[in-house]
Design a protein around this motif. Structure first.
Motif, PDB file in Angstrom:
ATOM      1  N   ASN A 206       0.825  -1.215   0.000  1.00 32.05           N
ATOM      2  CA  ASN A 206       0.000   0.000   0.000  1.00 32.05           C
ATOM      3  C   ASN A 206       0.859   1.265   0.000  1.00 32.05           C
ATOM      4  O   ASN A 206       0.521   2.255  -0.653  1.00 32.05           O
ATOM      5  CB  ASN A 206      -0.965  -0.002   1.194  1.00 32.05           C
ATOM      6  CG  ASN A 206      -2.261  -0.729   0.862  1.00 32.05           C
ATOM      7  OD1 ASN A 206      -2.421  -1.263  -0.232  1.00 32.05           O
ATOM      8  ND2 ASN A 206      -3.189  -0.759   1.802  1.00 32.05           N
ATOM      9  N   CYS A 207       1.962   1.246   0.725  1.00 29.59           N
ATOM     10  CA  CYS A 207       2.817   2.440   0.768  1.00 29.59           C
ATOM     11  C   CYS A 207       3.512   2.650  -0.578  1.00 29.59           C
ATOM     12  O   CYS A 207       3.720   3.787  -1.011  1.00 29.59           O
ATOM     13  CB  CYS A 207       3.830   2.336   1.906  1.00 29.59           C
ATOM     14  SG  CYS A 207       2.999   2.408   3.511  1.00 29.59           S
ATOM     15  N   LEU A 266       2.620   2.862   8.923  1.00 30.72           N
ATOM     16  CA  LEU A 266       4.002   2.406   8.708  1.00 30.72           C
ATOM     17  C   LEU A 266       4.994   3.482   9.174  1.00 30.72           C
ATOM     18  O   LEU A 266       6.041   3.173   9.748  1.00 30.72           O
ATOM     19  CB  LEU A 266       4.242   2.050   7.231  1.00 30.72           C
ATOM     20  CG  LEU A 266       5.565   1.328   6.981  1.00 30.72           C
ATOM     21  CD1 LEU A 266       5.607  -0.032   7.682  1.00 30.72           C
ATOM     22  CD2 LEU A 266       5.825   1.120   5.487  1.00 30.72           C
ATOM     23  N   LEU A 267       4.620   4.755   8.955  1.00 24.22           N
ATOM     24  CA  LEU A 267       5.497   5.837   9.409  1.00 24.22           C
ATOM     25  C   LEU A 267       5.604   5.805  10.936  1.00 24.22           C
ATOM     26  O   LEU A 267       6.699   5.969  11.495  1.00 24.22           O
ATOM     27  CB  LEU A 267       4.918   7.187   8.942  1.00 24.22           C
ATOM     28  CG  LEU A 267       5.861   8.371   9.024  1.00 24.22           C
ATOM     29  CD1 LEU A 267       7.101   8.160   8.177  1.00 24.22           C
ATOM     30  CD2 LEU A 267       5.148   9.647   8.564  1.00 24.22           C
ATOM     31  N   LEU A 280       8.690   8.091   2.847  1.00 22.84           N
ATOM     32  CA  LEU A 280       7.277   7.865   3.171  1.00 22.84           C
ATOM     33  C   LEU A 280       6.635   9.162   3.679  1.00 22.84           C
ATOM     34  O   LEU A 280       5.489   9.466   3.357  1.00 22.84           O
ATOM     35  CB  LEU A 280       7.162   6.746   4.215  1.00 22.84           C
ATOM     36  CG  LEU A 280       5.764   6.272   4.561  1.00 22.84           C
ATOM     37  CD1 LEU A 280       4.969   5.853   3.318  1.00 22.84           C
ATOM     38  CD2 LEU A 280       5.825   5.086   5.539  1.00 22.84           C
ATOM     39  N   ARG A 281       7.396   9.929   4.446  1.00 24.65           N
ATOM     40  CA  ARG A 281       6.873  11.211   4.948  1.00 24.65           C
ATOM     41  C   ARG A 281       6.548  12.133   3.774  1.00 24.65           C
ATOM     42  O   ARG A 281       5.505  12.764   3.715  1.00 24.65           O
ATOM     43  CB  ARG A 281       7.906  11.865   5.873  1.00 24.65           C
ATOM     44  CG  ARG A 281       7.256  12.460   7.099  1.00 24.65           C
ATOM     45  CD  ARG A 281       8.261  13.102   8.047  1.00 24.65           C
ATOM     46  NE  ARG A 281       9.463  12.339   8.303  1.00 24.65           N
ATOM     47  CZ  ARG A 281      10.696  12.727   7.972  1.00 24.65           C
ATOM     48  NH1 ARG A 281      10.907  13.879   7.364  1.00 24.65           N
ATOM     49  NH2 ARG A 281      11.742  11.977   8.275  1.00 24.65           N
ATOM     50  N   ASP A 285       3.087  13.971   2.750  1.00 21.90           N
ATOM     51  CA  ASP A 285       3.043  15.445   2.650  1.00 21.90           C
ATOM     52  C   ASP A 285       2.616  15.887   1.247  1.00 21.90           C
ATOM     53  O   ASP A 285       1.838  16.818   1.085  1.00 21.90           O
ATOM     54  CB  ASP A 285       4.416  16.049   2.968  1.00 21.90           C
ATOM     55  CG  ASP A 285       4.774  15.880   4.437  1.00 21.90           C
ATOM     56  OD1 ASP A 285       3.864  15.515   5.225  1.00 21.90           O
ATOM     57  OD2 ASP A 285       5.957  16.075   4.791  1.00 21.90           O
ATOM     58  N   THR A 286       3.146  15.226   0.235  1.00 18.65           N
ATOM     59  CA  THR A 286       2.802  15.568  -1.152  1.00 18.65           C
ATOM     60  C   THR A 286       1.298  15.417  -1.359  1.00 18.65           C
ATOM     61  O   THR A 286       0.654  16.207  -2.052  1.00 18.65           O
ATOM     62  CB  THR A 286       3.566  14.650  -2.142  1.00 18.65           C
ATOM     63  OG1 THR A 286       4.953  14.790  -1.879  1.00 18.65           O
ATOM     64  CG2 THR A 286       3.284  15.002  -3.594  1.00 18.65           C
ATOM     65  N   ASN A 287       0.730  14.398  -0.722  1.00 17.42           N
ATOM     66  CA  ASN A 287      -0.698  14.145  -0.872  1.00 17.42           C
ATOM     67  C   ASN A 287      -1.540  15.232  -0.202  1.00 17.42           C
ATOM     68  O   ASN A 287      -2.562  15.652  -0.743  1.00 17.42           O
ATOM     69  CB  ASN A 287      -1.035  12.769  -0.284  1.00 17.42           C
ATOM     70  CG  ASN A 287      -2.369  12.259  -0.762  1.00 17.42           C
ATOM     71  OD1 ASN A 287      -2.661  12.333  -1.958  1.00 17.42           O
ATOM     72  ND2 ASN A 287      -3.183  11.761   0.148  1.00 17.42           N
TER      73      ASN A 287
END
Ligand code: NAD
Ligand code: UGA
Length: 428
Positions: A206-207, A266-267, A280-281, A285-287
């Protein structure tokens, strides 16, 4: 084939699909849920969720005597050889998965499970949960297996019956093999591993998908600034088999009941083991940024302050083909537009009426032409294919200002331009 007696706890998207499809494969399945009204409806063949093919399969398997429904986990497990846990694992306050429902089910069934039975975590749960469940059970005669699920909403049945792979992990090999054998008829590649690795596969998948989408959304913004067309860019990279064509459509951000919570979970576990995960961060953040960017895009296209402007949102669900509004980017963008003072009217083929607590402050109507009446802009937020087939000449007459922002790139821009719309897409 070996027919097993199976109990499925939780009759939602995953539980109902799992139970029904395992029954279709020939197994005897009892599905349990705490929601008595849902169980009563399911017993009459009424499926509440929008999943193509599911209602027919439920009815067929109930009639064939392979599938039944009961209220409460306790009523389902006493005769079971395999017990699937398909209960919610929502985001807790820290961002980690909240395992309260898993814990509640284990407390309810631990003394009722027959000797030799296998408990299967199908809910998405953090690495280490199988070991934790085994400790909660405190039963040497019951094994615990992780068997994550990869189905997508809107295509749950075909995804389940035609999976890319089956992943089964346990520290007890016989138990993993018994669970893998349930799916033998599907002929899918099967990864047999330890419990921790199987649990990790689910988050890793998923990530990775979320990362791919954030990357594409960033490429869309960059393409706009540099004068490229992101649709050609993604087509160009997608032919590379190492990259693949799927999951490359830019949009108003990724959402739904799983990608947002699983990336955060997960983060959070990374933090717990002191692992810095900037990739992952940045994905998350982009989202977040993407949603705000959609509002800026609309404001720019409307060409006047959003406060007081009538905006028509086409789409509210987190993606097409579902009625699910959980963590929907479309709903989030509509909410941001409303918060900026716009007067929001929305039409979504999957959401015929207002949903209290979710669509507050947004007028939801069941007719796109009524939704568009006197709007200063039409904003496509979900990629329903039917939006492309709307009568755009009729919409042109309905609106106050012929402005369209298509955050999903689903419309035929030439058709719209012919009837006088000024159209803005994403990344082109
Ligand atoms: P859901 O909310 O649709 O269904 C969960 C069901 O469990 C509900 O009907 C609820 O009433 C029931 N329930 C809650 N507590 C219970 C209890 N103590 N006993 C019996 N029933 C109980 O959730 P879902 O979307 O099916 O997700 C379930 C799990 O599967 C989550 O961990 C999710 O992350 C994971 N998952 C979901 C999807 C998806 O597409 N929705 C895909 C893969 C994995
Ligand atoms: C996702 C995964 O795809 C499943 O494999 C997984 O089992 C599931 O989460 C889960 O764990 O619950 P789902 O939530 O049904 O499935 O939704 P997706 O089809 O993955 O879409 C997620 C979001 O990404 C949506 O908002 C969708 O609109 C967006 N998306 C998807 C894009 O913006 N572009 C794309 O190209 C694809």
């Amino acid at each position: 084939m070996f027919v097993r007696r199976i109990a499925v706890i939780g009759a939602g998207y995953v539980g109902l699909t799992t139970g029904t499809c395992l029954a279709s494969l020939g197994h005897r399945v009892v599905c349990a849920d705490v929601n008595a009204a849902k169980i009563e409806r399911l017993s009459r063949g009424k499926v509440d969720i929008l999943e193509p093919g599911l209602a027919e399969l439920v009815s067929g398997n109930v009639s064939a005597g392979r599938l039944s429904f009961v209220v409460g986990a306790a009523a389902a497990v006493t005769d079971a050889e395999v017990v699937f846990l398909c209960v919610p694992t929502p985001m807790g306050e820290s961002g980690a998965a909240d395992l309260a429902a898993v814990e509640a089910v284990i407390a309810e069934v631990r003394e009722l499970l027959p000797a030799g039975c296998v408990v299967v975590n199908k809910s998405t749960v953090p690495v280490g949960t199988a070991a934790w469940v085994a400790r909660l059970l405190g039963r040497d005669d019951v094994a615990v297996v992780s068997n994550p699920e990869f189905l997508r909403e809107g295509s749950a049945v075909p995804d389940f019956l035609n999976p890319d792979r089956i992943v089964v992990g346990s520290d007890a090999q016989y138990a993993a093999e018994r669970v893998a054998a349930l799916y033998a008829k599907l002929g899918a590649p099967t990864v047999l591993t330890d419990a921790a690795s199987a649990e990790m596969v689910k988050y890793a998948a998923n990530c990775f998908l979320a990362m791919k989408l954030s990357y594409v959304n960033a490429l869309a913004e960059l393409s706009e600034r540099l004068g490229a067309n992101v649709l050609d860019v993604t087509e160009g990279i997608g032919y590379d088999r190492r990259i693949g064509q799927s999951f490359l459509s830019p949009g108003p951000g990724w959402g739904g009941s799983c990608l947002p919570k699983d990336t955060r979970a997960l983060l959070q576990v990374s933090r717990v083991v002191d692992f810095d995960f900037p990739l992952l961060r940045a994905t998350i953040d982009t989202n977040e940024r993407q949603r705000e960017r959609m509002v800026e895009k609309v404001a720019h296209a409307v060409g006047r302050p959003l406060a007081g402007a009538r905006i028509c949102a086409l789409g509210l669900t987190f993606k097409a083909g579902t009625d699910d509004l959980r963590d929907s980017p479309a709903l989030a963008v509509a909410g941001l537009l409303r918060d900026a003072g716009a007067e929001l009217t929305a039409y979504d083929p999957g959401v015929p009426a207002a949903v209290p607590g979710l669509t507050d402050g947004i007028t939801v109507v069941d007719d796109p032409y009524r939704a568009a009446k006197d709007a200063s802009a039409l904003v496509v937020l979900t990629e329903w294919p039917e939006f492309r087939a709307l009568d755009w000449a009729q919409l042109a007459d309905a609106v106050q200002q012929r402005v369209v922002v298509d955050t999903r790139n689903v419309l035929d821009f030439d058709v719209l331009r012919r009837v006088g719309f000024q159209v803005t897409g994403l990344g082109r």
